[in-house]
Scaffold this active site. Structure first.
Site, PDB file in Angstrom:
ATOM      1  N   GLU A  28      52.236  33.368  40.104  1.00  0.00           N
ATOM      2  CA  GLU A  28      51.112  34.292  40.281  1.00  0.00           C
ATOM      3  C   GLU A  28      49.935  33.771  39.464  1.00  0.00           C
ATOM      4  OE1 GLU A  28      49.720  38.953  39.745  1.00  0.00           O
ATOM      5  OE2 GLU A  28      51.631  38.297  38.907  1.00  0.00           O
ATOM      6  N   GLU A  53      47.248  33.019  33.469  1.00  0.00           N
ATOM      7  CA  GLU A  53      46.074  33.869  33.254  1.00  0.00           C
ATOM      8  C   GLU A  53      45.210  33.263  32.150  1.00  0.00           C
ATOM      9  OE1 GLU A  53      43.206  36.209  33.242  1.00  0.00           O
ATOM     10  OE2 GLU A  53      44.776  36.970  34.596  1.00  0.00           O
ATOM     11  N   ASP A 103      38.432  35.334  41.148  1.00  0.00           N
ATOM     12  CA  ASP A 103      36.984  35.327  40.920  1.00  0.00           C
ATOM     13  C   ASP A 103      36.317  34.632  42.104  1.00  0.00           C
ATOM     14  OD1 ASP A 103      34.355  34.966  40.034  1.00  0.00           O
ATOM     15  OD2 ASP A 103      34.986  34.737  37.955  1.00  0.00           O
ATOM     16  N   LYS A 107      27.755  32.854  43.568  1.00  0.00           N
ATOM     17  CA  LYS A 107      26.536  32.046  43.605  1.00  0.00           C
ATOM     18  C   LYS A 107      26.850  30.632  44.099  1.00  0.00           C
ATOM     19  CE  LYS A 107      24.201  34.573  39.903  1.00  0.00           C
ATOM     20  NZ  LYS A 107      23.566  34.488  38.560  1.00  0.00           N
ATOM     21  N   ASP A 139      38.783  41.312  48.025  1.00  0.00           N
ATOM     22  CA  ASP A 139      37.808  42.241  48.600  1.00  0.00           C
ATOM     23  C   ASP A 139      36.522  41.517  48.983  1.00  0.00           C
ATOM     24  OD1 ASP A 139      37.418  41.921  45.674  1.00  0.00           O
ATOM     25  OD2 ASP A 139      35.635  43.119  46.072  1.00  0.00           O
TER      26      ASP A 139
END
Length: 311
Positions: A28, A53, A103, A107, A139
């Site tokens: 993950e 992470e 993330d 831009k 999303d």
């Protein structure tokens, strides 16, 4: 349990090295506070789940959550997902990869930082087992379309777009975006072929230092100019004078790995030592060696002479 690469018995480790047993290995990338990780581990107790992470605070929260739940089939790595993929997973050793709400780097000038690019998909194919898959939930529609195009360009995956599983919508960010009324996108990238280019793990060197003859300089002027080397760059950020010598805060960026570490220049029994400090147990990679070589070059310019070179 936290994974400490410097302490692993083999490189890359086997699932037995990490978990003490064999089983389907699942990676993950970006586990956040670990709530999805914990649910996944409880739902699939036979799976071996490796989480990566970059946020230290998130790693701590997830570690506490997993310990409270008494889950023994999860290992956490504090660092970049691609580094874990390259160095903590054996070839064809992965059953599945899960990427929830990465993330999106919206831009245009930052898009090179996106995780799910063609190069990542190509290298991932060397770590997935036959029929293994990556599951993406996001999303951000633009990033979702970008990931689909990047994977399709490789020709190595069968891509299936479907509604996200309910479990993937119980992450911290999913709950936040659901409340805001945002739509969600989900795709499964199933390996159908493998990139022919090998992807060996990052090499670890046993040492990175030199011994020099001469006197310790009164000052050590080091500029912040980039030190390029094949595959990355290093920068001397700051020099501090201690009781016995100098400490140099150094930033090293390599493929899939970024480290901030200390180099040191100090007297030793065999001359002036210039090399990596053991503080924080840095990985002694080619980038670290390049930084040490640059440091030694600065010292020789100040009149010291190399008598042993282990860079």
């Amino acid at each position: 349990m936290l994974v400490r690469p410097a302490l692993l018995p083999s490189w890359p480790p086997s699932p037995s090295d990490l978990f003490g047993r064999e089983g389907p290995l699942v990676l993950e990338v970006g586990f956040g506070d670990g709530r999805f990780t914990a649910e996944l581990a409880q739902t699939h107790p036979g799976w071996l789940i490796l989480g990566a992470e970059v946020s230290a605070a998130s790693v701590l929260r997830a570690l506490k959550r997993l310990r409270r739940a008494g889950l023994a089939n999860v290992r956490l790595y504090h660092g970049e997902g691609p580094f874990a993929l390259r160095n903590l997973v054996p070839p064809r050793g992965l059953h599945q990869v899960i990427v929830n709400f990465p993330d999106p780097w919206p831009k245009k000038r930052h898009q090179r930082k996106r995780l799910l690019q063609e190069g990542f998909f190509r290298r991932l194919s060397t770590r997935l087992e036959e029929g293994g898959s990556l599951r993406l939930t996001t999303d951000h529609e633009a990033y979702f379309r970008f990931a689909l195009e990047e994977a399709e360009r490789t020709g190595l995956y069968r891509i299936h777009v479907e509604p996200p599983p309910e479990a993937h919508l119980r992450t911290k960010y999913a709950l936040k975006w659901k409340e805001a009324g945002r739509p969600f996108f989900h795709a499964v990238f199933t390996k159908v072929a493998e990139d022919p280019t090998p992807w060996p793990p990052t090499r670890r060197y046993p040492m990175a230092h030199a011994l020099l003859a001469g006197d310790l300089p009164e000052s050590l002027p080091l500029g912040k100019e980039p030190i390029p080397f094949p595959g990355g760059v290093a920068v001397f950020l700051e020099v501090a004078r201690g009781e016995t010598g100098f400490y140099i805060l150094t930033h090293v960026e390599e493929e899939e790995l970024t480290q901030d570490l200390l180099l040191e220049v100090r007297p030793s029994a065999h001359g002036i030592y210039a090399g990596a400090s053991r503080f924080a147990s840095p990985l002694l990679t080619e980038g670290v060696k390049a930084a040490v070589r640059a440091l030694v070059a600065r010292l020789t310019a100040l009149g010291l002479e190399v008598v042993q070179d282990h860079t």
